[in-house]
Structure formats: structure tokens, C-alpha cells
Motif scaffolding. Sequence first.
Motif, short mmCIF file in Angstrom:
data_model
loop_
_atom_site.label_atom_id
_atom_site.label_comp_id
_atom_site.label_asym_id
_atom_site.label_seq_id
_atom_site.Cartn_x
_atom_site.Cartn_y
_atom_site.Cartn_z
N GLN A 49 15.57 31.13 -30.87
CA GLN A 49 16.09 30.11 -29.95
C GLN A 49 15.18 30.04 -28.73
O GLN A 49 15.55 30.45 -27.62
CB GLN A 49 17.50 30.49 -29.51
CG GLN A 49 18.50 30.40 -30.66
CD GLN A 49 19.88 30.77 -30.16
OE1 GLN A 49 20.14 31.93 -29.86
NE2 GLN A 49 20.75 29.78 -30.06
N GLU A 51 14.08 27.67 -26.77
CA GLU A 51 14.43 26.91 -25.56
C GLU A 51 15.41 27.67 -24.70
O GLU A 51 15.29 27.72 -23.48
CB GLU A 51 14.99 25.54 -25.95
CG GLU A 51 13.98 24.73 -26.71
CD GLU A 51 14.07 23.23 -26.44
OE1 GLU A 51 14.79 22.82 -25.51
OE2 GLU A 51 13.40 22.49 -27.17
N LYS A 52 16.38 28.29 -25.37
CA LYS A 52 17.38 29.07 -24.65
C LYS A 52 16.69 30.25 -23.94
O LYS A 52 16.91 30.52 -22.76
CB LYS A 52 18.42 29.58 -25.65
CG LYS A 52 19.59 30.23 -25.01
CD LYS A 52 20.68 30.55 -26.03
CE LYS A 52 21.55 31.66 -25.47
NZ LYS A 52 22.13 32.51 -26.51
N TRP A 54 13.44 30.68 -23.09
CA TRP A 54 12.52 30.34 -22.00
C TRP A 54 13.27 29.77 -20.80
O TRP A 54 12.88 29.99 -19.65
CB TRP A 54 11.44 29.38 -22.48
CG TRP A 54 10.44 30.02 -23.42
CD1 TRP A 54 10.16 29.66 -24.70
CD2 TRP A 54 9.57 31.14 -23.13
NE1 TRP A 54 9.19 30.47 -25.24
CE2 TRP A 54 8.81 31.38 -24.30
CE3 TRP A 54 9.37 31.94 -22.01
CZ2 TRP A 54 7.86 32.40 -24.38
CZ3 TRP A 54 8.42 32.96 -22.09
CH2 TRP A 54 7.68 33.18 -23.26
N ALA A 55 14.34 29.01 -21.06
CA ALA A 55 15.12 28.46 -19.94
C ALA A 55 15.69 29.59 -19.09
O ALA A 55 15.61 29.58 -17.86
CB ALA A 55 16.24 27.57 -20.46
N LYS A 70 14.46 19.67 -18.26
CA LYS A 70 14.17 19.79 -19.68
C LYS A 70 13.26 20.99 -19.90
O LYS A 70 12.30 21.18 -19.15
CB LYS A 70 13.45 18.52 -20.15
CG LYS A 70 13.78 18.14 -21.55
CD LYS A 70 13.37 16.70 -21.85
CE LYS A 70 13.39 16.42 -23.33
NZ LYS A 70 14.58 16.67 -24.06
N VAL A 71 13.57 21.80 -20.90
CA VAL A 71 12.78 23.02 -21.10
C VAL A 71 11.42 22.69 -21.70
O VAL A 71 10.39 23.18 -21.25
CB VAL A 71 13.52 24.01 -22.03
CG1 VAL A 71 12.70 25.29 -22.20
CG2 VAL A 71 14.88 24.33 -21.47
N PHE A 72 11.41 21.81 -22.70
CA PHE A 72 10.20 21.72 -23.49
C PHE A 72 10.08 20.36 -24.17
O PHE A 72 11.04 19.87 -24.75
CB PHE A 72 10.27 22.85 -24.53
CG PHE A 72 9.13 22.86 -25.49
CD1 PHE A 72 7.82 22.83 -25.03
CD2 PHE A 72 9.36 22.92 -26.86
CE1 PHE A 72 6.77 22.84 -25.92
CE2 PHE A 72 8.30 22.93 -27.76
CZ PHE A 72 7.01 22.89 -27.28
N GLN A 73 8.90 19.77 -24.05
CA GLN A 73 8.62 18.55 -24.82
C GLN A 73 7.30 18.74 -25.54
O GLN A 73 6.34 19.24 -24.96
CB GLN A 73 8.48 17.36 -23.86
CG GLN A 73 9.80 16.85 -23.36
CD GLN A 73 9.61 16.04 -22.09
OE1 GLN A 73 9.43 16.59 -21.01
NE2 GLN A 73 9.62 14.73 -22.22
N TRP A 74 7.24 18.31 -26.77
CA TRP A 74 6.07 18.61 -27.60
C TRP A 74 5.70 17.41 -28.45
O TRP A 74 6.49 16.92 -29.25
CB TRP A 74 6.41 19.81 -28.51
CG TRP A 74 5.33 20.22 -29.47
CD1 TRP A 74 5.46 20.33 -30.84
CD2 TRP A 74 4.00 20.63 -29.19
NE1 TRP A 74 4.31 20.78 -31.40
CE2 TRP A 74 3.37 20.97 -30.41
CE3 TRP A 74 3.25 20.74 -28.00
CZ2 TRP A 74 2.06 21.41 -30.50
CZ3 TRP A 74 1.94 21.17 -28.10
CH2 TRP A 74 1.36 21.50 -29.32
N TRP A 81 6.30 21.74 -20.22
CA TRP A 81 7.35 22.75 -20.04
C TRP A 81 8.06 22.55 -18.72
O TRP A 81 7.42 22.27 -17.71
CB TRP A 81 6.74 24.15 -20.08
CG TRP A 81 6.33 24.60 -21.45
CD1 TRP A 81 5.12 24.39 -22.06
CD2 TRP A 81 7.13 25.31 -22.40
NE1 TRP A 81 5.12 24.95 -23.32
CE2 TRP A 81 6.35 25.53 -23.55
CE3 TRP A 81 8.45 25.81 -22.38
CZ2 TRP A 81 6.82 26.21 -24.67
CZ3 TRP A 81 8.92 26.48 -23.50
CH2 TRP A 81 8.11 26.68 -24.64
#
Length: 669
Positions: A49, A51-52, A54-55, A70-74, A81
Motif C-alpha cells: 500500500q 500511497e498509504k 508514503w502519505a 494527492k500522494v502520487f500521480q504517474w 509526489w
Amino acid sequence: MSKSVGPANNFESLLKETRVFKPAKEFAAKAHIKSFAQYQRMWTESVKQPEKFWAKQATQELVWFKPFTKVFQWKEPNAKWFTGGKLNVSSNCLDRWLDTDLANKAALIWEGEPATDGKPGEERVLTFKQLHREVCRFANVLKRNGIQKGDRVIIYLPMVPEAAIAMLACTRVGAVHSVIFGGFSAQSVADRIQDSGAKMVITADGGYRRGAVVPLKKNVDEALRITDAKGVSLTQTIQKVVVLRRTWNEIHIEEGRDVWWHRELEYVSSHCPAEKLDSEAPLFILYTSGSTGKPKGILHTTAGYLLGAKMTSKYVFDLRPEDVYWCTADVGWVTGHSYIVYGPLANGTTCVMYEGAPNWPEPDRFWRIIAKYGVTVLYTAPTAIRAFMKWGEEWPNKHDLSSLRVLGTVGEPINPEAWMWYHRVIGGGRCPIVDTWWQTETGSIMITPLPGATPLKPGTATLPFFGILPEVVDDAGKAVPRNTGGKLVIRKPWPSMLRGIWGDPERFKATYWSEVKGSYFTGDGCRQDKDGYFWIVGRIDDVLNVAGHRIGTAEVESALVSHPSVAEAAVVGRPDELKGQALVCFVTLKTGQAATHELKAELRNHVGKEIGPVAKPDDVRFADALPKTRSGKIMRRLLKQVASGMEIKGDTTTLEDLSVLAQLATAED
Ligand code: WTA
């Protein structure tokens, strides 16, 4: 040191390595990560998980002006990030400690190079509060001299506290720094100014190196005069040069362009609020070698990079408030960025910084410094360790090294003999060794033991850090079975990964995201053993690792060919006991040029001048021709064998003229 340390031989010898060193109970009990089971649990969560994970880390570890949304866009290969968030790196490293008990604790302990007369080096200590003050003042100097958010600033300084101050001041105003190692030449400085479009250079009159003065300002003056073939200046974007007084040698000051650091300070206040920057605001560009002649400007951005540097510093070195931590790298390399400046300061750690060489005035310089300050964590390079082995145990044995509790290495594979020596002689058999694998591009440590958790085996960087998913794959990108060699890739994006190559999105994609579909390609060869430990076997592209420095063979080749006598050049590596790899150059001359000893020396100096002393060839060999395939490709594989004095093996059927080889092999002198 019986075995050779070249990557190919390492691969063989490492296969036989069976020694395992488990963390000591007393160490583990106090460590951030206390057991292997705890590491495995956290790592599994982090990749299941991400995103969880790293957030939570980004919220916990960093100080935000505005939280991210937002944590992450790819969208391969572009990552974003912690978008929506606002923060500042210098306030994460400094301001956050001002209202705490750490405010008056040493942030930097600086040790100068000892004077030639044998007197000890100067010493300067900056507390977090003092460092904050100096950074604010210098940030105001930057502003006063026209630097704004997004502007690029070149830092070309010796290893003095002002190097860290300049870097942090850039981050405070949102300028993008590009530090150039003080050993690089005027041409390298000019190339980097041109590529980055920098507005300012921060330099010094000179720097000390083994008793001599390196004329930094003179190199900058020379760089600023360099033009291209059409007579156009490479450095026309430069508006200001700030000069630090360090060596007091005479220098030229160009009115209107050059200003003295100390004079500028007279005009500014020590109050400078930190800019509130986007998570993805560019933080720095650091140039590194690739497999073509042009250095790559690796771009890192604000939040993700800082999180990576901070978390790895904390967990890999198991940092505690009472530590005296020393990373021996130069700030001109990525190790100096992440593990002298940003990572340790963001953890409130006391960091030692040393200006000089390990064997100046005597080979016990490092051990003297450790004993003097009671250093607890030492982070250095295998090439240095091999040099210490050669100089002999008597030098470390003269000093009390009992304060040490964690040892680290970085930069190249460490051969098991050197690992064992480091463990026994420097660590007194009690200090865990963290062999950390990472790259300029990765921003922070990727594969590493955690000292209270991971059972160690000499010669391997062991297992991935939290959130990192490395894999060894074949040419088709499929994972290979255990104990099989392949390419090392990283399957998932991570916060401190590079965001691009400055000004060259195509090259970014081609270099890192095209070799293996959907993964980041490291350029390193690797295998995993039966326990899943990663054993790096070195670069698989045309990049050499000389004394821990990445040097592109193509760069050295183009430097050689720029000499008026040279027609063609090919550069390969040869295993070298001390440096890991040595640079061997094969050169053909233009008609009418004589192959003399003088010319050899001249070519070595020429490369030193073009690129810098780190790239000076160890060996230059002249030949009438270079071995080529019928399609005209230089046969590097054969040249490597010639360079290492091996018998020529394998397929030579595509070789155009066999007599060339015979000549190269005997071209020793
Ligand atoms: C090599 C330095 C084996 C590797 C931080 C990598 C290593 C390159 C290790 C990056 C290690 C670095 N074991 N090899 N512990 N650490 N390398 O960009 O080939 O200067 O790709 O970053 O050094 O070099 P760079």
C-alpha cells in the motif's frame, strides 16, 4: 588483498561468500528498527500500500506550510509526489529546530585541512541557530544580486561550511542549485553553466588540497571566457559571481559582475522568511556521467527528495540525537547532497564536514578526526577503505575509535576482503556495516541493510529500503531466477527519484524508461542470492566507476579527440586494486604526429584539463588503428581484454585487421 576487485572477478568471488553477521542484541534493542521481522513487516506494507505508506511518512517526517492533497500521480515516465502541498527544504532542515532543545546543538562541525607546517586544521562549529542565521543572510545576498525562484545557481566551492550555506540559501529562496565538484575543470564548469542556463556562480578565491591551492576563481574566469566554434559565449546567462575568501590568493575581480561574499553580508539582514514552494518545485540539478559524451543534468524536486534523504538517513544510519555523524564525501557529489546536508540536518543530526584529503599530512587523518570529535557513525567509500588497507593498520590503531557504532559504504561494490578489514580494524568487530546501493538518479539509498535488523553478508547491499521494489531481469524484462545475473530495475516509482534530465525529456525516457518496459532501468548488473540479497556487479553500460566516481568513457574519448594530435580514441576500464577500475585509453594519432612520452603526458593532462583530475587516464597507449568490426564499431570487449593484460579470447572473426590487436597488446610503452 589477494583477489582482484574488478566487477567481473567480484562476481565470482562473491558467490563463495558464506559469512553472516547478525545484529548484536544490545544494538537492536535501541535501534529504530529492532528486528528482521519488523523490517519485513514494514517493507511488505510499504510496497503493498505505497500511497498509504508514503502519505503517512510525508506527514510525519516533513513540516508543511500547506498539506498535500494527492500522494502520487504517474504518467510514465513523469511522476508527481505530494501535489498541492507547500514546504521549504531549508525550513525543514533549520527553522524546525529553532524552538526545540536542538537550537543550540552543533549542526555542522567543520574541520579544515591541516596547514603544511603540521599544525592542526582550523575548526568551526555552527549550531542549528547559527547555521539558520547564516543561511538567511546569504539568502538575502542571493536576492540582492537578482536571484529569484526558479533561477539556476552554480556552486563551485571547496569543502567549507559556506558550501552547505549556499545550498540551503538557494533552497530558501526557491533557486535551483547545481553544485560542481571543485576538482572539475573550467571547461566542465562552462558546459554545466551552458546546459543549466545559470544566472550566478558562487565560488571561492581558492580551495586547499594537500597543501596546495586549487584556483577556483581563476577556473571560473576561464570558464566564463569559453566560446563555441562560432565564437558565441557558453556562459552568457551568468550575471553575477559571488566570491568567498578562503585562500587569500590574488584573484581578478570584474567590476559589476564579481562581488565578495563577506562584503555582501554587510548589506543584508539576518531575517529571511522561507519561500513556500510546491512539492514538485525543482530543488537541484546535479550533473553525472552517462554513456554519451554529454553530462546529464539530473533533476530532483522538493518534497519527495527531502523525504527520501530524511527517512534513509534516520533508518539506515539509525540516527539518534546524541550521534556525531560523518560522511566523508564531497558536497559536489550526490552523497554529499543527501548525506552531508539535507538528510542529516532534516533529522537534527550533528554532522562533521572535513575539507581535506584522507592522507594529508599523514595517513591517519580520518582516525584523528574520529577520535577528536567522538564520531559515532562513519559513511565512506570502498576506494578509501582499500587505500587505508594499503597504508596499514598501524594508522587507525594509533587512535581511539571506540566511539564508532555504525559504519557505512557507498559508491561501488565493496569486495569482501575490504568489508572484513573495515569491520575488524575500524569497527573493532562491533559495528554493523551498512553497504548502501543507490545513484545520483535515485536521490536516496535504495538497497541497504538496516543496522539493527538485517543479517549482514560481506559484499552485498542486502535488501530494499521501505517502498522500494527492485528486481533482476533478463533482456526481455522478465525476472530471472535466484543466483542468475541480470539487469537491476526498480519496479515502482519512489518519492526521491529523478524527475528528469534537465532540458532533455527524450534522453530521460530513452536512458531510464525504455530498456525495460514499465520499470526504471538502473544501468547496473546484479544477481540475487538464495536469501534474496542483491549483489551488484557493476555498470553494464559504458560508464566506469573509478574510485567511486562515475565516468563516462565517451566523455573521456571526446576530450582526447579534442586534442589537435589525436585522430581517434577508445577508453575502457581495467580492474584496479585501489580504484576499482582504472582508465585505459587507446589513441591513434593524426598523420605526422609522433607517439612520444611527452605526448602521453600531455594527453593525460589534456583530459585532466578538459574534464578534471578525476578523469585523468591511468594509461595511454598509441596504436596505428583501433580494432573495429566491419561495420566500423570499435570492439571494446577486445580492448578491455588488452587493457587488463589478458589473452585475447572469443570471437575475433568480425575484426577488420587482426594485426591491430597484436600491436595494441604490445603497445605498453
Ligand atoms: C555504483 C553514488 C555497489 C553503482 C551514490 C551505481 C554501488 C553507481 C554502490 C551510482 C554499492 C553505488 N554497491 N555499487 N553500495 N553504491 N554503486 O550516481 O554502479 O555517483 O549505479 O551515486 O555507483 O553512482 P553515483
